[in-house]
Design an enzyme around this catalytic site. Structure first.
Site, short mmCIF file in Angstrom:
data_model
loop_
_atom_site.label_atom_id
_atom_site.label_comp_id
_atom_site.label_asym_id
_atom_site.label_seq_id
_atom_site.Cartn_x
_atom_site.Cartn_y
_atom_site.Cartn_z
N ASP A 1 0.85 -1.18 0.00
CA ASP A 1 0.00 0.00 0.00
C ASP A 1 0.89 1.24 0.00
O ASP A 1 2.10 1.16 0.14
CB ASP A 1 -0.96 -0.01 1.18
CG ASP A 1 -0.28 0.11 2.52
OD1 ASP A 1 0.93 0.40 2.54
OD2 ASP A 1 -0.94 -0.09 3.54
N SER A 2 0.27 2.40 -0.17
CA SER A 2 1.04 3.62 -0.38
C SER A 2 1.53 4.27 0.90
O SER A 2 2.34 5.20 0.87
CB SER A 2 0.18 4.64 -1.13
OG SER A 2 -0.89 5.08 -0.30
N ASP B 1 -8.20 -7.28 1.12
CA ASP B 1 -7.22 -7.50 2.18
C ASP B 1 -7.82 -7.02 3.49
O ASP B 1 -8.68 -6.13 3.50
CB ASP B 1 -5.92 -6.72 1.92
CG ASP B 1 -6.06 -5.25 2.30
OD1 ASP B 1 -5.57 -4.87 3.38
OD2 ASP B 1 -6.70 -4.48 1.54
N CYS C 1 -13.28 -28.54 9.10
CA CYS C 1 -12.05 -27.90 8.62
C CYS C 1 -10.92 -28.91 8.50
O CYS C 1 -10.77 -29.82 9.32
CB CYS C 1 -11.65 -26.78 9.58
SG CYS C 1 -10.17 -25.88 9.08
N CYS D 1 -7.59 -27.83 8.18
CA CYS D 1 -6.32 -27.17 8.46
C CYS D 1 -5.53 -27.97 9.51
O CYS D 1 -6.07 -28.83 10.21
CB CYS D 1 -6.53 -25.74 8.95
SG CYS D 1 -7.05 -25.57 10.68
N CYS E 1 -7.01 -27.88 13.11
CA CYS E 1 -8.20 -28.70 13.34
C CYS E 1 -7.92 -30.19 13.18
O CYS E 1 -8.58 -31.01 13.82
CB CYS E 1 -9.32 -28.26 12.39
SG CYS E 1 -10.01 -26.65 12.80
N HIS F 1 -5.57 -21.43 11.43
CA HIS F 1 -6.97 -21.79 11.21
C HIS F 1 -7.74 -20.66 10.54
O HIS F 1 -8.47 -20.89 9.56
CB HIS F 1 -7.66 -22.16 12.53
CG HIS F 1 -9.14 -22.30 12.35
ND1 HIS F 1 -9.71 -23.42 11.79
CD2 HIS F 1 -10.16 -21.42 12.60
CE1 HIS F 1 -11.03 -23.24 11.70
NE2 HIS F 1 -11.31 -22.04 12.19
#
Length: 392
Positions: free
Chosen positions: A107-108, A280, A318, A320, A323, A349
């Site tokens: 970002d700027s 984002d 889930c 991941c 999990c 997660h």
């Protein structure tokens, strides 16, 4: 979560981002696309984890690859103050410095500078501000912001803009928009077009006519992509959703559309429906560090005593690492004990949930069922939140 990247011409001129529109949902404005960058393609719609100072808090690049994070963010303001863009440049650029080979966006610095409130002063030249680290004085101008971002070497860089709250007085917004437009022309003039692609930012608060006029002004500058800024900064979610629904279609159909700093899972799904491609937000990582976990069954506040003897995974649906491996009881123990591992496991997660949600979104668009997917997702989220409120 991985997807076939498909065939076709993926050659990209140095520094030039190119958007490929793959499919438009039959029942909404949702788009399935691909952004080609010098560091590889990005499948859209996409959520981008935030790595403010060159790291996504709590996880490493290996974790991000396992999660199939396709692109991450760096922060111009923070990196210019520490360790300094010159040092990063000497180390080969931000990609090499943090050992990340996939695309990056910076970002700027505008949002951070303008959030300093009493520590900054805005003039036509730029923004003079005091560092939050040591009080040292700095000046960030459109030209300086582009210089820093190009030294960092991100694939996508953002124009320097003023970020007034969406609820600002109209008279102030009009002055701010005019200045931001002038700054955009200065950014475009300073941009070298070699390694990094410049995106313009449309502001305008909650005023549709201001959004429209500013979109016309910003998009008159031919750039590789465009963003919507100034949302989710004080207005209600409903107002934000309505604003994005109006503003997103104002951006060019053949360029990536990026909604900055948004948001919750419902925000993502709703704004994809309006035609947004890129998002984002610090929400999944910040919530993870504070013990709030997103699941297919609703939000879980892992510090709550009800989980002290709970043998189940955070989310039974889930896949991941967290999990697959640990119980709610253990995660609660780690969090209450202040263990660093709690932050890592929670972050893994939450990022898995957000990135997995966007993979579901992409599939739903490709199969022309996104409108029903979005309706069902919002209804389920509302029911889950109502049940969570009742059970407090």
């Amino acid at each position: 979560m991985g997807e076939s990247k498909g065939k076709g011409d993926t050659r990209v001129a140095p520094g030039l981002v190119r958007y490929e529109l793959l499919h438009e949902d039959a029942g909404s404005k949702a788009r399935r696309g691909r952004v080609h960058t010098p560091h590889g393609p990005i499948e859209t719609p996409i959520f981008m984890p935030v790595g403010t100072v060159g790291s996504v808090k709590g996880v490493g690049p290996d974790d991000l690859l396992t999660l199939d994070a396709q692109i991450i963010l760096g922060n111009t303001y923070h990196l210019m103050l520490r360790p300094g863009e010159a040092l990063v440049g000497e180390m080969g650029g931000l990609h090499r410095f943090i050992s990340w080979e996939r695309p990056m966006l910076t970002d700027s610095g505008g949002f951070q500078v303008f959030s300093l409130a009493e520590k900054r002063k805005i003039t036509e030249e730029g923004a003079a501000f005091q560092s939050h680290l040591d009080g040292s004085r700095h000046m960030l101008t459109p030209e300086r912001s582009i210089e820093i971002q190009e030294t960092l070497g991100a694939d996508i860089i953002m124009a320097f803009d003023e970020c007034p709250p969406a609820t600002s007085e109209r008279s102030y917004l009009e002055q701010s928009l005019a200045r931001t437009t002038r700054w955009l022309h200065r950014c475009a003039k300073a941009w070298s077009r070699e390694r990094s692609s410049l995106f313009g930012i449309v502001q305008g608060g909650m005023h549709e006519d201001l959004r429209k006029s500013h979109a016309e002004a910003v998009c008159s500058v031919d750039l590789p992509g465009y963003a919507l800024g100034g949302y989710s900064v004080g207005e209600t979610p409903e107002a934000m959703h309505a604003g994005v629904a109006y503003s997103a279609p104002l951006l060019p159909r053949d360029k990536p559309r990026y909604l900055m700093g948004v948001g919750t899972p419902v925000d993502l799904v709703t704004c994809v429906e309006a035609g947004v491609d890129m998002f984002d937000c610090v929400l999944p990582t910040r919530c993870a560090r504070n013990g709030l976990l997103f699941t297919s069954e609703g939000k879980v506040v892992i510090r709550n005593a009800v989980y002290a003897k709970d043998p189940r995974p955070v989310d039974p649906a889930c896949t991941c690492y967290t999990c697959r491996t640990f119980s709610r009881a253990y995660l609660r123990h780690l969090f209450v004990a202040g263990e660093i591992l709690a932050m890592r496991l929670n972050t893994l997660h939450n990022l898995h949930y957000f990135l997995g949600l966007m993979a579901q979104v992409r599939r739903a668009i490709s199969e022309d069922r996104f409108a029903s997917f979005a309706r069902e997702f919002r209804a389920r989220a509302a029911d889950q939140e109502a049940e969570r409120t009742r059970s407090r």
